[in-house]
Design a protein around this motif. Sequence first.
Motif, PDB file in Angstrom:
ATOM      1  N   MET A  99       0.829  -1.209   0.000  1.00 25.09           N
ATOM      2  CA  MET A  99       0.000   0.000   0.000  1.00 25.09           C
ATOM      3  C   MET A  99       0.866   1.264   0.000  1.00 25.09           C
ATOM      4  O   MET A  99       0.581   2.225  -0.724  1.00 25.09           O
ATOM      5  N   CYS A 100       1.903   1.253   0.813  1.00 28.31           N
ATOM      6  CA  CYS A 100       2.783   2.433   0.880  1.00 28.31           C
ATOM      7  C   CYS A 100       3.517   2.646  -0.441  1.00 28.31           C
ATOM      8  O   CYS A 100       3.765   3.778  -0.847  1.00 28.31           O
ATOM      9  N   GLU A 101       3.828   1.572  -1.090  1.00 35.59           N
ATOM     10  CA  GLU A 101       4.491   1.643  -2.400  1.00 35.59           C
ATOM     11  C   GLU A 101       3.531   2.234  -3.446  1.00 35.59           C
ATOM     12  O   GLU A 101       3.927   3.025  -4.295  1.00 35.59           O
ATOM     13  N   ALA A 102       2.256   1.852  -3.347  1.00 37.15           N
ATOM     14  CA  ALA A 102       1.295   2.240  -4.389  1.00 37.15           C
ATOM     15  C   ALA A 102       0.790   3.676  -4.233  1.00 37.15           C
ATOM     16  O   ALA A 102       0.535   4.358  -5.217  1.00 37.15           O
ATOM     17  N   HIS A 103       0.627   4.126  -2.997  1.00 41.03           N
ATOM     18  CA  HIS A 103      -0.044   5.419  -2.786  1.00 41.03           C
ATOM     19  C   HIS A 103       0.973   6.512  -2.459  1.00 41.03           C
ATOM     20  O   HIS A 103       1.776   6.354  -1.547  1.00 41.03           O
ATOM     21  N   PRO A 104       0.905   7.628  -3.193  1.00 33.83           N
ATOM     22  CA  PRO A 104       1.943   8.647  -3.021  1.00 33.83           C
ATOM     23  C   PRO A 104       1.972   9.300  -1.641  1.00 33.83           C
ATOM     24  O   PRO A 104       2.981   9.906  -1.278  1.00 33.83           O
ATOM     25  N   ALA A 203     -11.922  13.582  -2.532  1.00 34.46           N
ATOM     26  CA  ALA A 203     -11.329  14.355  -3.634  1.00 34.46           C
ATOM     27  C   ALA A 203     -12.282  14.368  -4.827  1.00 34.46           C
ATOM     28  O   ALA A 203     -12.410  15.378  -5.521  1.00 34.46           O
ATOM     29  N   VAL A 204     -12.911  13.235  -5.068  1.00 31.93           N
ATOM     30  CA  VAL A 204     -14.001  13.172  -6.040  1.00 31.93           C
ATOM     31  C   VAL A 204     -15.217  12.689  -5.261  1.00 31.93           C
ATOM     32  O   VAL A 204     -15.351  11.497  -5.006  1.00 31.93           O
ATOM     33  N   LEU A 243      -9.403   5.160  -8.870  1.00 33.57           N
ATOM     34  CA  LEU A 243      -9.137   6.172  -9.900  1.00 33.57           C
ATOM     35  C   LEU A 243      -7.715   6.048 -10.439  1.00 33.57           C
ATOM     36  O   LEU A 243      -7.379   6.620 -11.476  1.00 33.57           O
ATOM     37  N   ALA A 244      -6.898   5.342  -9.718  1.00 34.91           N
ATOM     38  CA  ALA A 244      -5.523   5.010 -10.117  1.00 34.91           C
ATOM     39  C   ALA A 244      -5.001   4.100  -9.014  1.00 34.91           C
ATOM     40  O   ALA A 244      -5.638   3.978  -7.964  1.00 34.91           O
ATOM     41  N   LYS A 245      -3.848   3.503  -9.230  1.00 35.53           N
ATOM     42  CA  LYS A 245      -3.279   2.668  -8.161  1.00 35.53           C
ATOM     43  C   LYS A 245      -3.017   3.539  -6.928  1.00 35.53           C
ATOM     44  O   LYS A 245      -3.220   3.116  -5.801  1.00 35.53           O
ATOM     45  N   GLY A 246      -2.621   4.773  -7.158  1.00 38.42           N
ATOM     46  CA  GLY A 246      -2.412   5.712  -6.056  1.00 38.42           C
ATOM     47  C   GLY A 246      -3.631   6.592  -5.804  1.00 38.42           C
ATOM     48  O   GLY A 246      -3.505   7.677  -5.223  1.00 38.42           O
ATOM     49  N   GLY A 247      -4.784   6.137  -6.254  1.00 34.23           N
ATOM     50  CA  GLY A 247      -6.049   6.808  -5.950  1.00 34.23           C
ATOM     51  C   GLY A 247      -6.167   8.208  -6.538  1.00 34.23           C
ATOM     52  O   GLY A 247      -5.464   8.582  -7.482  1.00 34.23           O
ATOM     53  N   ARG A 251      -3.992  10.658  -9.181  1.00 30.12           N
ATOM     54  CA  ARG A 251      -4.666  11.175 -10.372  1.00 30.12           C
ATOM     55  C   ARG A 251      -4.679  12.702 -10.414  1.00 30.12           C
ATOM     56  O   ARG A 251      -4.557  13.308 -11.470  1.00 30.12           O
ATOM     57  N   PHE A 252      -4.839  13.332  -9.245  1.00 29.23           N
ATOM     58  CA  PHE A 252      -4.922  14.800  -9.204  1.00 29.23           C
ATOM     59  C   PHE A 252      -3.709  15.444  -8.542  1.00 29.23           C
ATOM     60  O   PHE A 252      -3.742  16.626  -8.219  1.00 29.23           O
ATOM     61  N   ASP A 253      -2.687  14.629  -8.314  1.00 32.93           N
ATOM     62  CA  ASP A 253      -1.449  15.154  -7.733  1.00 32.93           C
ATOM     63  C   ASP A 253      -1.713  15.899  -6.419  1.00 32.93           C
ATOM     64  O   ASP A 253      -1.323  17.064  -6.261  1.00 32.93           O
TER      65      ASP A 253
END
Length: 423
Positions: A99-104, A203-204, A243-247, A251-253
């Motif tokens: 999870m830590c690897e995937a999410h920024p 966020a969305v 919405l992406a692997k990092g959610g 996606r929206f930085d």
Amino acid sequence: MSLSDSLLQRARQVIPGGVNSPVRAFNAVQGNPPFIQAGKGCWMNDVDGNKLLDLIGSWGPMILGHAHPKVIEEIQKTASMGTSFGAPTEAEVLFAEEMCEAHPCLDMVRLCSSGTEATMHAVRLARGYTGKEYLIKIDGCYHGAHDAMLVKAGSGVATFAEPGSPGIPKAVAALTLTAPFNDVDIIRQHLKNHSVAGVILEAVPGNMGCIVPNDGYFKQLRELCDEYGALLIIDEVMTGFRLAKGGACERFDIDADLVALGKVVGGGLPLAAFGGRRDIMSKLSPLGPVYQAGTLSGNPLAVAAGRATLRLLNDEFYKRLEHISEEIERRIVPILKEYGCSFARVGSMFTIFFRASPPQNFTEVLECDFEAFGAFHRHALNQGLYFPPSQYEAVFLGIEMGSEEIEWLEKGVKKALKATFDC
Ligand code: PMP
């Protein structure tokens, strides 16, 4: 009487409203819910033998579709070794690393069992970390059914037209300030006037229907939080790993301090998580003084289902899901326009709004034609389409939507709209 209706009658004797979560009751669409027997891919069968195209995916988790063989296999394998220990396991470590690897925005993560818990613990942590008591939430965003967040919440709370809920002490609700989505002026005023621990938002938003965030919104929020020493908490229970692997953060930085995860991350089992910056997460018990706990947290079956799901979510997967979602938009938007309805989509989340243009915030969602939505929902169900039973909800698409399913959806929507408006 159908078997579903007779089960509902029996259920109402022993379960409040006959359901274990309010929106399932179909009150907002003046209907009765079908009772589900089984699901495979993006189809479900009800107990009366009806075949339904599932546009909810258990309200988000089933991004792979129902009964995915890889997920089932992992659950079965794990179950044979024991279902709960209340002690650490290797799989939890691997899962947290993944999870830590995937999410920024995740340096550290703590597992729990529901999205409600995830946001409840995240806001306590924000308060404990900052030493401040006020929270800011967005009108129409829903973060679970706990006291601090049931203020101007979306989803079921909005569906039932309750501003909050009896049972929540006024003193607790008074610490939650609210502001409209896609706007920072009121948030700035709140931050100026109160000692705010955190700003929490989807966020969305999917709990007032799907709302598209304005360009620059998250950057402004980040700057304001920094200026006033508040934490930015992004509730990714719906958007995380969807919405992406990092959610949504990927996606929206978005540079979030804390993130809540749920739904997809548990692969259809009861699992959620919250996490974020190392210095903040280090305040959690037993490292720090902020208490949080759970008997079934990190449950082996839920971890197995979550890991099996995450393993299948790669770039190719998200590209395909985006393609499916775009194709659905391309096919149904012209039909919606004919009937004065609008469409909002971010990735694999979308809502059909019974309003000429997609809303920007909760006030605009309230302008929808709810009666027409109810009629549409009932007609769509007759066409074998299981839409969320409220205008305040989003559709969640799964990867198993192929051309047969898209055709079924297009035809069903066309017929349901015709039946809603032409008679
Ligand atoms: N946050 C968001 C954004 C949600 O959509 C939900 C549930 N729909 C929750 C939190 C609460 O999650 P749960 O129902 O798992 O408690």
